[in-house]
Write a protein that holds these residues in place. Structure first.
Motif, PDB file in Angstrom:
ATOM      1  N   LEU A   1      37.185  25.931  41.797  1.00 48.64           N
ATOM      2  CA  LEU A   1      36.103  24.988  42.092  1.00 48.64           C
ATOM      3  C   LEU A   1      35.892  24.941  43.605  1.00 48.64           C
ATOM      4  O   LEU A   1      36.154  23.917  44.258  1.00 48.64           O
ATOM      5  N   PRO A   2      35.416  26.029  44.194  1.00 44.41           N
ATOM      6  CA  PRO A   2      35.282  26.073  45.652  1.00 44.41           C
ATOM      7  C   PRO A   2      34.034  25.323  46.127  1.00 44.41           C
ATOM      8  O   PRO A   2      33.059  25.172  45.379  1.00 44.41           O
ATOM      9  N   ASP A   3      34.079  24.866  47.390  1.00 46.75           N
ATOM     10  CA  ASP A   3      32.860  24.313  47.973  1.00 46.75           C
ATOM     11  C   ASP A   3      31.978  25.471  48.432  1.00 46.75           C
ATOM     12  O   ASP A   3      32.320  26.652  48.243  1.00 46.75           O
ATOM     13  N   ALA A   4      30.849  25.174  49.056  1.00 50.91           N
ATOM     14  CA  ALA A   4      29.879  26.213  49.392  1.00 50.91           C
ATOM     15  C   ALA A   4      30.463  27.247  50.352  1.00 50.91           C
ATOM     16  O   ALA A   4      30.290  28.467  50.159  1.00 50.91           O
ATOM     17  N   ALA A   5      31.173  26.797  51.367  1.00 51.25           N
ATOM     18  CA  ALA A   5      31.749  27.734  52.339  1.00 51.25           C
ATOM     19  C   ALA A   5      32.836  28.595  51.704  1.00 51.25           C
ATOM     20  O   ALA A   5      32.912  29.808  51.951  1.00 51.25           O
ATOM     21  N   GLN A   6      33.687  27.981  50.874  1.00 49.04           N
ATOM     22  CA  GLN A   6      34.749  28.741  50.207  1.00 49.04           C
ATOM     23  C   GLN A   6      34.166  29.765  49.237  1.00 49.04           C
ATOM     24  O   GLN A   6      34.629  30.908  49.166  1.00 49.04           O
ATOM     25  N   ALA A   7      33.120  29.360  48.492  1.00 51.55           N
ATOM     26  CA  ALA A   7      32.488  30.276  47.543  1.00 51.55           C
ATOM     27  C   ALA A   7      31.856  31.462  48.264  1.00 51.55           C
ATOM     28  O   ALA A   7      31.932  32.604  47.796  1.00 51.55           O
ATOM     29  N   SER A   8      31.262  31.203  49.429  1.00 50.10           N
ATOM     30  CA  SER A   8      30.650  32.289  50.202  1.00 50.10           C
ATOM     31  C   SER A   8      31.711  33.283  50.668  1.00 50.10           C
ATOM     32  O   SER A   8      31.510  34.506  50.603  1.00 50.10           O
ATOM     33  N   ALA A   9      32.873  32.769  51.098  1.00 47.02           N
ATOM     34  CA  ALA A   9      33.953  33.649  51.555  1.00 47.02           C
ATOM     35  C   ALA A   9      34.520  34.469  50.403  1.00 47.02           C
ATOM     36  O   ALA A   9      34.788  35.670  50.553  1.00 47.02           O
ATOM     37  N   LEU A  10      34.692  33.845  49.242  1.00 50.75           N
ATOM     38  CA  LEU A  10      35.223  34.563  48.076  1.00 50.75           C
ATOM     39  C   LEU A  10      34.247  35.640  47.606  1.00 50.75           C
ATOM     40  O   LEU A  10      34.656  36.767  47.282  1.00 50.75           O
ATOM     41  N   SER A  11      32.960  35.316  47.566  1.00 55.80           N
ATOM     42  CA  SER A  11      31.957  36.282  47.125  1.00 55.80           C
ATOM     43  C   SER A  11      31.881  37.473  48.082  1.00 55.80           C
ATOM     44  O   SER A  11      31.838  38.630  47.655  1.00 55.80           O
ATOM     45  N   ALA A  12      31.896  37.185  49.389  1.00 54.60           N
ATOM     46  CA  ALA A  12      31.839  38.264  50.374  1.00 54.60           C
ATOM     47  C   ALA A  12      33.067  39.172  50.264  1.00 54.60           C
ATOM     48  O   ALA A  12      32.966  40.398  50.417  1.00 54.60           O
ATOM     49  N   THR A  13      34.217  38.567  49.992  1.00 59.69           N
ATOM     50  CA  THR A  13      35.454  39.350  49.856  1.00 59.69           C
ATOM     51  C   THR A  13      35.375  40.303  48.669  1.00 59.69           C
ATOM     52  O   THR A  13      35.710  41.493  48.786  1.00 59.69           O
ATOM     53  N   LEU A  14      34.934  39.793  47.517  1.00 54.63           N
ATOM     54  CA  LEU A  14      34.841  40.652  46.335  1.00 54.63           C
ATOM     55  C   LEU A  14      33.841  41.779  46.542  1.00 54.63           C
ATOM     56  O   LEU A  14      34.087  42.922  46.140  1.00 54.63           O
ATOM     57  N   HIS A  15      32.701  41.478  47.165  1.00 54.12           N
ATOM     58  CA  HIS A  15      31.710  42.520  47.400  1.00 54.12           C
ATOM     59  C   HIS A  15      32.256  43.603  48.334  1.00 54.12           C
ATOM     60  O   HIS A  15      32.035  44.803  48.108  1.00 54.12           O
ATOM     61  N   LEU A  16      33.000  43.189  49.368  1.00 51.13           N
ATOM     62  CA  LEU A  16      33.524  44.176  50.307  1.00 51.13           C
ATOM     63  C   LEU A  16      34.619  45.033  49.674  1.00 51.13           C
ATOM     64  O   LEU A  16      34.584  46.265  49.767  1.00 51.13           O
ATOM     65  N   VAL A  17      35.601  44.399  49.018  1.00 50.77           N
ATOM     66  CA  VAL A  17      36.723  45.178  48.471  1.00 50.77           C
ATOM     67  C   VAL A  17      36.261  46.105  47.362  1.00 50.77           C
ATOM     68  O   VAL A  17      36.767  47.229  47.233  1.00 50.77           O
ATOM     69  N   ASN A  18      35.285  45.687  46.569  1.00 52.68           N
ATOM     70  CA  ASN A  18      34.813  46.566  45.502  1.00 52.68           C
ATOM     71  C   ASN A  18      33.912  47.672  46.040  1.00 52.68           C
ATOM     72  O   ASN A  18      33.901  48.787  45.500  1.00 52.68           O
ATOM     73  N   GLY A  19      33.167  47.382  47.112  1.00 52.63           N
ATOM     74  CA  GLY A  19      32.418  48.447  47.765  1.00 52.63           C
ATOM     75  C   GLY A  19      33.348  49.497  48.352  1.00 52.63           C
ATOM     76  O   GLY A  19      33.105  50.706  48.229  1.00 52.63           O
TER      77      GLY A  19
ATOM     78  N   ALA B   1      33.481  53.906  38.892  1.00 51.82           N
ATOM     79  CA  ALA B   1      32.722  52.933  39.678  1.00 51.82           C
ATOM     80  C   ALA B   1      33.213  51.523  39.386  1.00 51.82           C
ATOM     81  O   ALA B   1      33.648  51.216  38.270  1.00 51.82           O
ATOM     82  N   PHE B   2      33.138  50.663  40.388  1.00 55.53           N
ATOM     83  CA  PHE B   2      33.552  49.268  40.272  1.00 55.53           C
ATOM     84  C   PHE B   2      32.351  48.363  40.533  1.00 55.53           C
ATOM     85  O   PHE B   2      31.592  48.585  41.480  1.00 55.53           O
ATOM     86  N   ARG B   3      32.191  47.354  39.690  1.00 50.53           N
ATOM     87  CA  ARG B   3      31.126  46.377  39.907  1.00 50.53           C
ATOM     88  C   ARG B   3      31.420  45.552  41.156  1.00 50.53           C
ATOM     89  O   ARG B   3      32.580  45.388  41.538  1.00 50.53           O
ATOM     90  N   SER B   4      30.385  45.007  41.756  1.00 51.96           N
ATOM     91  CA  SER B   4      30.571  44.233  42.987  1.00 51.96           C
ATOM     92  C   SER B   4      31.359  42.954  42.754  1.00 51.96           C
ATOM     93  O   SER B   4      31.932  42.393  43.693  1.00 51.96           O
ATOM     94  N   GLU B   5      31.416  42.482  41.495  1.00 52.99           N
ATOM     95  CA  GLU B   5      32.143  41.258  41.179  1.00 52.99           C
ATOM     96  C   GLU B   5      33.402  41.529  40.367  1.00 52.99           C
ATOM     97  O   GLU B   5      33.964  40.623  39.756  1.00 52.99           O
ATOM     98  N   ALA B   6      33.842  42.788  40.349  1.00 51.58           N
ATOM     99  CA  ALA B   6      35.018  43.162  39.563  1.00 51.58           C
ATOM    100  C   ALA B   6      36.278  42.518  40.123  1.00 51.58           C
ATOM    101  O   ALA B   6      36.324  42.076  41.276  1.00 51.58           O
ATOM    102  N   ALA B   7      37.316  42.487  39.304  1.00 50.46           N
ATOM    103  CA  ALA B   7      38.557  41.802  39.671  1.00 50.46           C
ATOM    104  C   ALA B   7      39.261  42.510  40.825  1.00 50.46           C
ATOM    105  O   ALA B   7      39.269  43.741  40.906  1.00 50.46           O
TER     106      ALA B   7
END
Length: 388
Positions: free
Chosen positions: A10-28, A106-112
């Motif tokens: 249950l992240p706040d807006a800033a935490q959610a942005s950091a988590l989303s950016a992390t998943l997109h980068l590591v999966n890319g 290939a890995f999705r941008s939101e993959a684990a």
């Protein structure tokens, strides 16, 4: 025994942005590592690390995150090669197999993305986690889960935890090492006959009818066909959501059935005799309308649920050969295809006993389970030593 516990972040807006950016980068970056592994035919994780580790570090990943990205890619190729060897992707030359072999994984941008205890720490009392992101360590991220899941995490969490994003929400899937209960000596066995019309029938009288589930699936199939004809982005999005909803419904139903069966065995002090259903889809020949029901039936999932719940409860298990169980008489042992009069009715051609077909099959499986258990006990007795 390894099981998983899922919690919702249950992240706040800033935490959610950091988590989303992390998943997109590591999966890319995982897709880049996958291309390197495919182009160079790198067979081992250590060699793949020599080709990619420095670049991952330069892109802002920490040492542990870089190692996990490389390992994730290597594990994906290990799984792919195992599926190819097992023939799960078709025979050599088939379209599906050729497609899988001709391009990188290939890995999705939101993959684990896997995390270990250096990258993720839990605060159970506050129900928060501290997690590594590409924006630095994010602390105090709240999570929600059931009381049972929280107890499971506190007592048995061990190993990696996966972070994933699904429908805009973030989840942590934690690995837990749960000790198996000591098996008791069974006082007989309960046979479990799995089917499509009746999902599960036991020799004690329990029957989980599949009418409602099959009706639900037929309705979902009709709705899917309507959406598939539209060929729009919105229709594809709705198809994915509907598929996940159906999977959750089936999973919940299987959990309920498995828990009922295992609880009955534990209460009566008996073991469970299950059918060996491996390869049923390749060896069973059905008409086209019946194939849909067979291939959409999650019998492997139900069997897995029964197995792991039984192991946690200490219920003895016997996996038996189901051959001819539907045409064998549980009373006299006579086998005749003509005894199976219909899907529901069984009438033995030898002794004349009449019974419900699935109930009869469950009694046959129960007897086979008891025989298998007895034979196993006898085989463990040491042979007598010669004298003199």
């Amino acid at each position: 025994m390894k099981i998983v516990a899922q919690v919702k972040l249950l992240p706040d807006a800033a935490q959610a942005s950091a988590l989303s950016a992390t998943l997109h980068l590591v999966n890319g970056l995982a897709n880049w590592v996958s291309e390197v592994a495919f182009a160079n035919d790198v067979p081992r994780e250590y060699e793949l690390r020599k080709h990619t580790y420095a670049h991952l570090k330069a892109r802002g990943l920490g040492a542990q995150a870089a190692q996990h990205v490389i390992k994730k890619v290597r594990d994906a190729y290990t799984t792919l090669h195992a599926n190819l060897r097992a023939g799960s992707l078709g025979k050599k030359g088939s379209t599906r197999r050729s497609k899988a072999e001709s391009k990188p994984v290939a890995f999705r941008s939101e993959a684990a993305q896997p995390y270990d205890d250096r990258c993720l720490s839990w605060q159970y009392d506050q129900q928060t986690v501290s997690i590594w992101t590409t924006h630095g360590r994010v602390k105090g991220v709240r999570f929600a889960c059931s009381p049972d899941a929280l107890t499971l995490l506190q007592q048995h969490r061990k190993g990696e935890t996966d972070l994933l994003q699904r429908d805009g929400a973030f989840y942590l899937i934690a690995t837990c090492e749960v000790p198996e209960a000591k098996q008791y000596v069974p006082d007989g066995f309960i046979g479990v006959d799995l089917g499509i019309v009746n999902i599960a029938t036991t020799s004690t009288g329990y029957q989980a009818a599949g009418r409602n589930l099959n009706r639900y699936r037929k309705r979902q199939l009709a709705l899917r066909k309507k959406l598939q004809k539209k060929h729009t982005k919105s229709a594809r999005r709705r198809l994915k959501a509907r598929a996940r909803r159906e999977a959750r419904h089936v999973k919940n139903t299987n959990h309920i059935i498995a828990k009922t069966i295992v609880t009955e065995a534990e209460r009566t002090g008996r073991g469970l005799a299950l059918e060996e259903l491996k390869g049923i889809r390749t060896r069973v020949r059905l008409r086209k309308p019946q194939r849909v029901a067979l291939h959409s039936w999650a019998f492997a999932q139900l069997a897995d649920f029964i197995v792991y719940k039984a192991r946690r409860a200490g219920v003895p298990l016997a996996v038996v050969d189901p051959a001819y169980s539907s045409t064998e008489c549980a009373q006299c042992g006579h086998v005749d295809r003509r005894s199976r009069i219909s899907q529901v009715r069984f009438a033995c051609r030898s002794c004349g006993v009449v019974a419900h077909a699935d109930r009869n099959a469950s009694h046959v499986l129960a007897r086979r389970g008891e025989n298998l258990w007895t034979a196993g006990r006898e085989s463990r007795v040491p042979a007598a030593q010669p004298t003199g």
